[in-house]
Write an enzyme that holds these catalytic residues in place. Sequence first.
Site: not given
Length: 284
Positions: A121, A54, A98
């Site tokens: 997200d 990422k 995460q």
Amino acid sequence: MTAQLIDGKAIAANLRQQIAQRVTERRQQGLRVPGLAVILVGTDPASQVYVAHKRKDCEEVGFLSQAYDLPAETSQDDLLALIDRLNDDPAIDGILVQLPLPAHLDASLLLERIHPDKDVDGFHPYNIGRLAQRMPLLRPCTPKGIMTLLASTGADLYGMDAVVVGASNIVGRPMALELLLGGCTVTVTHRFTRDLADHVSRADLVVVAAGKPGLVKGEWIKEGAIVIDVGINRQADGRLVGDVEYEVAAQRASWITPVPGGVGPMTRACLLENTLHAAEHLHD
């Protein structure tokens, strides 16, 4: 029939190129570049790899990237305080925590603390609710990426019988909402589903996200169906395989995603797309 491959790697690379071009245009217009903050708690090896990817993606498209690598014993209160600071930081358009988190942390509480307009997200109940109400704002990355992959085939989804295998909050449930928006008749299967083979064999479109290698047998696939395999499972010999029995399914489907190189690259590209969208439409 031999299926055509849906090349997620190439489609994602094209999307990243478009995002990088838009970031360059923003710079030329005197606008700030989008900012993404990534929070990693602990030293889970797979999570470390994902986070490294990422950060590399952010670098490639010219985003501001802030990394927070925290020890596994970080407290819930400390994490909430960090999220609050990032919520208030005008340079940050997206906040990513995460997953999975260490057992002592409440993932739901932390994800809900992220402001919905920085929830790149797409996991916040507000954003899932907007998707359910047909007013999507920031959409969950994997289902959003899959819709882009489906669009690349040129297939008309209206009226298709779609089966989603797996009912997780991250993929299965929002995927069903995306397919409903796309005009499909949607069935979601899960661990209590009776006769999975029967459901799959009637589907024009199958999205499999169960995390079980080879769960969906190739012979179950209807001739000419589209197969999207979200699963990524490492075998004892080191090979990565999906949740679908690929070799047989590829002889029956019209289109199929490979593993790796199908859905995974699109999930990452859609995270960037959501961050750019937040910068341009929610924060500028």
